[in-house]
Design a protein around this motif. Structure first.
Motif, mmCIF file in Angstrom:
data_model
loop_
_atom_site.group_PDB
_atom_site.id
_atom_site.type_symbol
_atom_site.label_atom_id
_atom_site.label_comp_id
_atom_site.label_asym_id
_atom_site.label_seq_id
_atom_site.Cartn_x
_atom_site.Cartn_y
_atom_site.Cartn_z
ATOM 1 N N ASN A 176 -44.945 86.353 27.379
ATOM 2 C CA ASN A 176 -46.135 87.492 27.306
ATOM 3 C C ASN A 176 -47.215 86.677 26.645
ATOM 4 O O ASN A 176 -48.315 86.819 27.052
ATOM 5 N N ILE A 177 -47.091 85.778 25.749
ATOM 6 C CA ILE A 177 -47.973 84.944 24.917
ATOM 7 C C ILE A 177 -48.667 84.127 26.046
ATOM 8 O O ILE A 177 -49.894 83.785 26.154
ATOM 9 N N ASN A 178 -47.860 83.594 26.786
ATOM 10 C CA ASN A 178 -48.270 82.716 28.030
ATOM 11 C C ASN A 178 -49.237 83.564 29.040
ATOM 12 O O ASN A 178 -50.299 83.031 29.411
ATOM 13 N N MET B 205 -51.393 92.561 25.729
ATOM 14 C CA MET B 205 -52.404 92.686 26.704
ATOM 15 C C MET B 205 -53.681 93.170 25.718
ATOM 16 O O MET B 205 -54.747 92.692 26.004
ATOM 17 N N GLN B 206 -53.381 93.826 24.622
ATOM 18 C CA GLN B 206 -54.298 94.465 23.929
ATOM 19 C C GLN B 206 -55.152 93.228 23.192
ATOM 20 O O GLN B 206 -56.370 93.342 22.837
ATOM 21 N N LEU C 209 -39.133 81.965 17.036
ATOM 22 C CA LEU C 209 -40.733 82.604 17.080
ATOM 23 C C LEU C 209 -41.802 82.155 16.343
ATOM 24 O O LEU C 209 -42.793 81.772 16.575
ATOM 25 N N LYS C 210 -41.025 81.700 15.000
ATOM 26 C CA LYS C 210 -42.043 81.025 13.933
ATOM 27 C C LYS C 210 -42.642 79.653 14.597
ATOM 28 O O LYS C 210 -43.691 79.351 14.220
ATOM 29 N N ALA C 211 -41.855 78.737 15.270
ATOM 30 C CA ALA C 211 -41.822 77.629 15.592
ATOM 31 C C ALA C 211 -43.122 77.644 16.792
ATOM 32 O O ALA C 211 -43.880 76.766 16.630
ATOM 33 N N ILE C 212 -43.633 78.954 17.431
ATOM 34 C CA ILE C 212 -44.322 78.793 18.406
ATOM 35 C C ILE C 212 -45.560 79.517 17.627
ATOM 36 O O ILE C 212 -46.832 79.696 18.305
ATOM 37 N N TYR D 286 -50.812 86.072 28.933
ATOM 38 C CA TYR D 286 -51.895 86.552 28.460
ATOM 39 C C TYR D 286 -52.732 85.605 27.800
ATOM 40 O O TYR D 286 -54.036 85.708 27.327
ATOM 41 N N GLN D 287 -52.224 84.417 27.822
ATOM 42 C CA GLN D 287 -53.253 83.231 27.001
ATOM 43 C C GLN D 287 -53.540 83.572 25.789
ATOM 44 O O GLN D 287 -54.901 83.328 25.529
ATOM 45 N N ILE D 288 -52.792 84.100 24.994
ATOM 46 C CA ILE D 288 -53.316 84.346 23.456
ATOM 47 C C ILE D 288 -52.851 83.703 22.590
ATOM 48 O O ILE D 288 -51.897 82.793 22.620
ATOM 49 N N ASP D 289 -53.442 83.688 21.368
ATOM 50 C CA ASP D 289 -52.847 82.759 20.324
ATOM 51 C C ASP D 289 -51.925 83.447 19.757
ATOM 52 O O ASP D 289 -51.878 84.450 19.116
ATOM 53 N N ALA D 290 -50.738 82.688 19.610
ATOM 54 C CA ALA D 290 -49.341 83.452 19.130
ATOM 55 C C ALA D 290 -49.468 83.821 17.772
ATOM 56 O O ALA D 290 -48.918 84.771 17.224
#
Ligand code: C2E
Ligand code: CA
Ligand code: CA
Ligand code: CA
Length: 283
Positions: free
Chosen positions: A134-136, A99-100, A168-171, A138-142
């Motif tokens: 969470n990444i999806n 979120m931050q 995790l690395k793969a995304i 908040y639509q942030i760059d992983a």
């Protein structure tokens, strides 16, 4: 011998029982305060040693008390881990961090946020999925999210941890190894992990600069060795716990990439971090 064992048990028992009961009280309070949204996530800047720009922050849990004090994470994290509460708290930490990242990027600040992850989180079957959700959401760059793991976590269950890290690395999520240098035994694992960053433990940084002698301290040799290893493996090196200009200078001379520590800034609430970033831009 048997008799003295019995009597020593009788002697220690009340004290142990009391310790246990005060820990259970603390744990119950932690659960209540977490449920009532009283835990906070603070952020400590990470700075490029070349540009002196803030390139990231580490998210650190804070548990404020009614009297204005804070109970140290070093005290309550082990309790939360032991009880399993860390899984829920850790989920919240990742959600807050994402979120931050979103909020800062809306203000025009693109910085990385690193979160600490406990073994119990890796063991929880939904961990990787929950990070992705969470990444999806908040639509942030992983790439702006970083996971910090310690050597002991890797040693504990290498297969579980390596598999989760690879997913995790793969995304695109960044992976940092925390408190590096504290456990040499895992050196051979370093190459097996999909790492981006090595965090040099603050214990080594603290003793690196020797004021009474020009000779290299053993900790300076160690820091130098870790930085060389990092370069060999093409990993970014970051020194933790940098408290003064002499340490910063020594790290620059050794070719360290980044630093984090009281010399630049202590951990701070999100509002203060935003203000700091806005000041830096204005300056
Ligand atoms: P850590 O991951 O090694 O975090 C670095 C600690 O060093 C932090 O302590 C930070 O406040 C402190 N520090 C930073 N710069 C300096 C400096 O220049 N000098 C000195 N003396 N200390 C400095 P903190 O916040 O008390 O956290 C303690 C530990 O609690 C962390 O160690 C981490 O292992 C754990 N922790 C904190 N937040 C979380 C969390 O969200 N999840 C999990 N699983 N563990 C957490
Ligand atoms: Ca850490
Ligand atoms: Ca650390
Ligand atoms: Ca530590």
């Amino acid at each position: 011998a048997k008799k003295s064992l019995t009597s020593s048990h009788q002697y220690y028992l009340p004290e142990m029982a009391q310790q246990l009961s005060s820990r259970l009280t603390l744990l119950r309070k932690l659960g209540q305060d977490f449920a009532q949204h009283k835990l906070q996530l603070w952020y400590q800047p990470q700075v490029s040693l070349q540009t002196k720009q803030i390139v990231g922050v580490e998210a650190l849990l804070r548990w404020p008390q009614d009297n204005g004090d804070f109970i140290s994470p070093a005290t309550f994290i082990p309790l939360a881990e032991y009880s399993g509460l860390i899984i829920e708290i850790g989920d919240w930490v990742i959600q807050q961090a994402c979120m931050q990242i979103k909020q800062l990027s809306q203000l025009g600040f693109r910085i990385r946020i690193a979160v600490n992850v406990s073994m119990q989180q890796f063991r929880s079957p939904n961990f990787v999925q929950s990070v992705m959700d969470n990444i999806n959401h908040y639509q942030i760059d992983a790439k702006q999210l970083e996971i910090e793991i310690t050597e002991s976590i890797v040693m504990d269950e290498p297969q579980t941890v390596i598999k989760a890290l690879q997913q995790l690395k793969a995304i695109g999520v960044n992976i940092a190894i925390d408190d590096f240098g504290m456990g040499f035994s895992s050196l051979s694992y370093i190459q097996k992990l999909p790492l981006d960053r090595i965090k040099i433990d603050r214990a080594f940084v603290a003793n690196m600069v020797n004021e009474v002698s020009v000779a290299k301290s053993s900790d300076q040799v160690l820091v130098e060795t870790i930085i060389r290893l990092g370069k060999k493996l093409q990993l970014v090196t970051i020194a933790e716990g940098v408290e003064d200009a002499a340490q910063q200078q020594a790290l620059i001379a050794l070719g360290c990439d980044e630093m984090q520590g009281y010399f630049f800034a202590k951990p701070m609430p999100a509002t203060e971090l935003t203000r700091l970033l806005q000041q830096k831009i204005a300056a």
